[in-house]
Design a protein around this motif. Sequence first.
Motif, PDB file in Angstrom:
ATOM      1  N   GLY A 371       0.777  -1.232   0.000  1.00  0.00           N
ATOM      2  CA  GLY A 371       0.000   0.000   0.000  1.00  0.00           C
ATOM      3  C   GLY A 371       0.807   1.280   0.000  1.00  0.00           C
ATOM      4  O   GLY A 371       0.241   2.359   0.156  1.00  0.00           O
ATOM      5  N   TRP A 372       2.147   1.218  -0.178  1.00  0.00           N
ATOM      6  CA  TRP A 372       2.953   2.443  -0.221  1.00  0.00           C
ATOM      7  C   TRP A 372       2.555   3.270  -1.448  1.00  0.00           C
ATOM      8  O   TRP A 372       2.258   2.724  -2.519  1.00  0.00           O
ATOM      9  CB  TRP A 372       4.436   2.113  -0.279  1.00  0.00           C
ATOM     10  N   CYS A 373       2.578   4.595  -1.272  1.00  0.00           N
ATOM     11  CA  CYS A 373       2.195   5.521  -2.340  1.00  0.00           C
ATOM     12  C   CYS A 373       3.374   6.389  -2.763  1.00  0.00           C
ATOM     13  O   CYS A 373       4.345   6.556  -2.008  1.00  0.00           O
ATOM     14  CB  CYS A 373       1.046   6.434  -1.885  1.00  0.00           C
ATOM     15  N   VAL A 374       3.256   6.943  -3.966  1.00  0.00           N
ATOM     16  CA  VAL A 374       4.188   7.970  -4.444  1.00  0.00           C
ATOM     17  C   VAL A 374       3.350   9.152  -4.926  1.00  0.00           C
ATOM     18  O   VAL A 374       2.187   8.995  -5.294  1.00  0.00           O
ATOM     19  CB  VAL A 374       5.086   7.459  -5.582  1.00  0.00           C
ATOM     20  N   ARG A 375       3.949  10.332  -4.887  1.00  0.00           N
ATOM     21  CA  ARG A 375       3.248  11.528  -5.367  1.00  0.00           C
ATOM     22  C   ARG A 375       3.904  11.980  -6.662  1.00  0.00           C
ATOM     23  O   ARG A 375       4.980  12.585  -6.659  1.00  0.00           O
ATOM     24  CB  ARG A 375       3.308  12.637  -4.313  1.00  0.00           C
ATOM     25  N   VAL A 376       3.251  11.670  -7.786  1.00  0.00           N
ATOM     26  CA  VAL A 376       3.790  11.978  -9.107  1.00  0.00           C
ATOM     27  C   VAL A 376       2.650  12.343 -10.034  1.00  0.00           C
ATOM     28  O   VAL A 376       1.467  12.212  -9.690  1.00  0.00           O
ATOM     29  CB  VAL A 376       4.570  10.771  -9.706  1.00  0.00           C
ATOM     30  N   ASP A 377       3.008  12.787 -11.222  1.00  0.00           N
ATOM     31  CA  ASP A 377       2.039  13.007 -12.279  1.00  0.00           C
ATOM     32  C   ASP A 377       1.680  11.645 -12.887  1.00  0.00           C
ATOM     33  O   ASP A 377       2.551  10.926 -13.383  1.00  0.00           O
ATOM     34  CB  ASP A 377       2.629  13.940 -13.342  1.00  0.00           C
ATOM     35  N   ARG A 378       0.390  11.278 -12.841  1.00  0.00           N
ATOM     36  CA  ARG A 378      -0.023   9.949 -13.300  1.00  0.00           C
ATOM     37  C   ARG A 378       0.331   9.722 -14.770  1.00  0.00           C
ATOM     38  O   ARG A 378       0.802   8.637 -15.152  1.00  0.00           O
ATOM     39  CB  ARG A 378      -1.522   9.765 -13.077  1.00  0.00           C
ATOM     40  N   GLY A 400       8.100 -13.224 -25.117  1.00  0.00           N
ATOM     41  CA  GLY A 400       8.787 -13.402 -23.840  1.00  0.00           C
ATOM     42  C   GLY A 400       7.889 -12.986 -22.695  1.00  0.00           C
ATOM     43  O   GLY A 400       6.678 -12.788 -22.846  1.00  0.00           O
ATOM     44  N   THR A 401       8.490 -12.874 -21.533  1.00  0.00           N
ATOM     45  CA  THR A 401       7.755 -12.529 -20.316  1.00  0.00           C
ATOM     46  C   THR A 401       8.246 -11.182 -19.804  1.00  0.00           C
ATOM     47  O   THR A 401       9.448 -10.983 -19.611  1.00  0.00           O
ATOM     48  CB  THR A 401       7.951 -13.599 -19.225  1.00  0.00           C
ATOM     49  N   LEU A 402       7.309 -10.284 -19.583  1.00  0.00           N
ATOM     50  CA  LEU A 402       7.607  -8.970 -19.023  1.00  0.00           C
ATOM     51  C   LEU A 402       7.007  -8.899 -17.624  1.00  0.00           C
ATOM     52  O   LEU A 402       5.804  -9.115 -17.448  1.00  0.00           O
ATOM     53  CB  LEU A 402       7.029  -7.856 -19.897  1.00  0.00           C
ATOM     54  N   THR A 403       7.841  -8.612 -16.638  1.00  0.00           N
ATOM     55  CA  THR A 403       7.392  -8.555 -15.250  1.00  0.00           C
ATOM     56  C   THR A 403       7.578  -7.140 -14.722  1.00  0.00           C
ATOM     57  O   THR A 403       8.677  -6.577 -14.808  1.00  0.00           O
ATOM     58  CB  THR A 403       8.193  -9.531 -14.370  1.00  0.00           C
ATOM     59  N   ILE A 404       6.500  -6.581 -14.195  1.00  0.00           N
ATOM     60  CA  ILE A 404       6.556  -5.273 -13.527  1.00  0.00           C
ATOM     61  C   ILE A 404       6.215  -5.514 -12.063  1.00  0.00           C
ATOM     62  O   ILE A 404       5.102  -5.955 -11.745  1.00  0.00           O
ATOM     63  CB  ILE A 404       5.583  -4.262 -14.144  1.00  0.00           C
ATOM     64  N   ARG A 405       7.171  -5.240 -11.195  1.00  0.00           N
ATOM     65  CA  ARG A 405       7.004  -5.572  -9.780  1.00  0.00           C
ATOM     66  C   ARG A 405       7.173  -4.324  -8.932  1.00  0.00           C
ATOM     67  O   ARG A 405       8.103  -3.542  -9.137  1.00  0.00           O
ATOM     68  CB  ARG A 405       8.037  -6.619  -9.361  1.00  0.00           C
ATOM     69  N   ALA A 406       6.251  -4.134  -7.981  1.00  0.00           N
ATOM     70  CA  ALA A 406       6.306  -3.010  -7.039  1.00  0.00           C
ATOM     71  C   ALA A 406       6.723  -3.538  -5.672  1.00  0.00           C
ATOM     72  O   ALA A 406       6.085  -4.444  -5.130  1.00  0.00           O
ATOM     73  CB  ALA A 406       4.956  -2.317  -6.946  1.00  0.00           C
ATOM     74  N   THR A 407       7.788  -2.996  -5.113  1.00  0.00           N
ATOM     75  CA  THR A 407       8.280  -3.406  -3.802  1.00  0.00           C
ATOM     76  C   THR A 407       8.623  -2.179  -2.976  1.00  0.00           C
ATOM     77  O   THR A 407       8.626  -1.055  -3.475  1.00  0.00           O
ATOM     78  CB  THR A 407       9.534  -4.296  -3.935  1.00  0.00           C
ATOM     79  N   PHE A 423      11.338   4.353  -0.324  1.00  0.00           N
ATOM     80  CA  PHE A 423      11.018   4.479  -1.737  1.00  0.00           C
ATOM     81  C   PHE A 423      10.107   3.335  -2.167  1.00  0.00           C
ATOM     82  O   PHE A 423      10.207   2.205  -1.657  1.00  0.00           O
ATOM     83  CB  PHE A 423      12.292   4.431  -2.604  1.00  0.00           C
ATOM     84  N   LEU A 424       9.215   3.640  -3.106  1.00  0.00           N
ATOM     85  CA  LEU A 424       8.463   2.619  -3.822  1.00  0.00           C
ATOM     86  C   LEU A 424       9.281   2.253  -5.058  1.00  0.00           C
ATOM     87  O   LEU A 424       9.537   3.096  -5.917  1.00  0.00           O
ATOM     88  CB  LEU A 424       7.082   3.138  -4.224  1.00  0.00           C
ATOM     89  N   ALA A 425       9.702   0.986  -5.117  1.00  0.00           N
ATOM     90  CA  ALA A 425      10.546   0.528  -6.223  1.00  0.00           C
ATOM     91  C   ALA A 425       9.673  -0.138  -7.275  1.00  0.00           C
ATOM     92  O   ALA A 425       8.950  -1.087  -6.979  1.00  0.00           O
ATOM     93  CB  ALA A 425      11.610  -0.446  -5.714  1.00  0.00           C
ATOM     94  N   LEU A 426       9.742   0.361  -8.513  1.00  0.00           N
ATOM     95  CA  LEU A 426       9.044  -0.223  -9.654  1.00  0.00           C
ATOM     96  C   LEU A 426      10.097  -0.807 -10.587  1.00  0.00           C
ATOM     97  O   LEU A 426      10.864  -0.076 -11.219  1.00  0.00           O
ATOM     98  CB  LEU A 426       8.206   0.836 -10.377  1.00  0.00           C
ATOM     99  N   ALA A 427      10.140  -2.142 -10.657  1.00  0.00           N
ATOM    100  CA  ALA A 427      11.152  -2.837 -11.450  1.00  0.00           C
ATOM    101  C   ALA A 427      10.500  -3.450 -12.681  1.00  0.00           C
ATOM    102  O   ALA A 427       9.524  -4.197 -12.568  1.00  0.00           O
ATOM    103  CB  ALA A 427      11.840  -3.918 -10.619  1.00  0.00           C
ATOM    104  N   VAL A 428      11.038  -3.133 -13.865  1.00  0.00           N
ATOM    105  CA  VAL A 428      10.555  -3.682 -15.131  1.00  0.00           C
ATOM    106  C   VAL A 428      11.613  -4.664 -15.630  1.00  0.00           C
ATOM    107  O   VAL A 428      12.731  -4.269 -15.965  1.00  0.00           O
ATOM    108  CB  VAL A 428      10.312  -2.558 -16.162  1.00  0.00           C
TER     109      VAL A 428
END
Length: 652
Positions: A371-378, A400-407, A423-428
Amino acid sequence: MNDRDDITGRLTGAWRTITLSVMALAGAVVLALLVVTLAEVNGQRDRALASQRHSYDVMILARTVQGTIAHAEASLSRYVISGDQQLGQVYYDDWRRAKQSIGRLAKLVRDNDVQLTHVAILQEAFRTRGDELAMAALSTNYGKNSQALSRLYQARQSDALTRINDSLDGIITDERLLLEMRTTQARASVRRSTTIAKVLAVFGVLLVGGGITMGWVMVEALADRAIARDEAESERLRADELAQAVARATEELRAQEARLRQVQKMEAVGQLTGGIAHDFNNMLAVVLSGVELAGRHLPPGADEAARHLDGAREGADRAAALTARLLAFARETAINPEPIAAAALFDGLGDMLTRSLGDGMTLVLEDDSAGWCVRVDRVQLENTLVNLAVNARDAMDGRGTLTIRATRATLPGGDASGPSGDFLALAVTDTGCGIAPEVLDRVFEPFFTTKPLGKGTGLGLSQTFSFARQIGGEVTIASRVGKGTTVTMLLPRDRRGEEIARVPTPATSSPAAPPGPAEPTADGGRAILVVEDDPRVLSATMEALADLGHHPVACDDATRVAAVLDEMARVDLILSDVLMPSLTGPEMIATLPLAFAQVPVLFVTGFAGEASGGVALGDHPVLRKPFTLAALDRAVTAAAARGDNPAPLAAE
């Protein structure tokens, strides 16, 4: 015999007394010499440490002067390119600090004639370099950017900077040699003093070997000598630790300088890109306006001309889209920041990414962010993730396989080279071909791409880098050839947004109806004052407004707006550019007389985000360049509706 024995005993006692006295005196002399020797050793140690500290101070101050001068020249270069007065102030402050540091350096080496010679050369070269750079800064202050760039280029050809660096390097080299010489001399002196102390100690032991008192004194002297030796060893160890710390600090400084140069290069490219895109938007505004006006006035049956105009409009739209991406890279603040959680982001992106990637791709979305949030322009965030996903698809040839993970990620503080905190980490992550190590360090550079010619602009990853840095985050990339690539964005956590998300939203009454539009003139059009310094954009805007049925009045100088308004019988709207040579649009509005304070204002700009590159626009609406006739018509109607009744002006 008794008398003889008595005399012999007295003589023996006297001899023993004399012997003991001589031994005591010799012991005292030996002890005094030993104390003096130890004191001299301590004095030499203190002088050696003071010399080391002085040399380190000189070398560190010289490096500081070198770094400050480099930073000042970088700030001046960015100031000449962008015209930002804050960068000019940074250059001025850095140059002044460099001058003060050179003064302190001169005081530190005032007892060294060789170093004073280097300092004199440094001061003369510094004054020469300051005069050269001052001319470029002065030209920029007066708006003569071309002349400023020319003088900045001439300054780069000058040998003043080379003499400055050579003088500083000479100071550091001479100080290092001096330090080595002083250290060698101190060690030799300590060895001599130690040898003398040993000899005196042995002599003292021989003198007082038969006396308990003299033996005790010698034991004390030996103990003192051992303590002094331990202290000397401790000081040596501390000196070694200091030298190691200086070496580590030097390496860290070099690494930070490399990172700083990279960031400065990205910032300079961003500012240059923003300026070029702004000018390009002005040209596109003229092109699109001309194409639309030509299309509206085509005679019936001119299908061939209409087809060519449609092609021209399509090309201009594609150029506008590319310009928007350039401006997104150059933008320094978000357009509409809002708190966003990973779950809501993935819900909105899932279908769009699935359609964009194609049937051959498998999309995996994993949310471990709690449930962590970031404040950015959507829009910025979604565009960034879409760009990364498209890059990943291309790296996997569409399969192939594309994984987007939020940690969640927490970086410790105390590291000046990067951000710290939550930090909210968004890994592609993709399973594609990977990136070769020799080009991995260049992937964030603008316009750098490994795709074939015509397959990419090279702005995708640079936009990602710019977007993360704008909000105080970071971007990392890891890749293995043949295994895949992971791009991770670290975006600062927004705790306040999380708290707001937990609180239920209360019911609110329906919003009040917007104020009615200002009354148009008798023939249905509006009286509009158009303020624009570019004659081509001014002409195109005037023709577009006239074609829409309005009554535009042109003004190409922001300082003459009040006089033009005085000559108008009526004004419904002021349509103004933002960045102009004499006054910015907001500055021009602020200087208008009170009689025109209620006139609605519509700003037009070729920038994105903060439209004026840092100029406050208040709550006035903004129309982006290039615009269509329909967008202009809507913006004029909406802007006029925001004001009160139109202000009547002086009679004709």
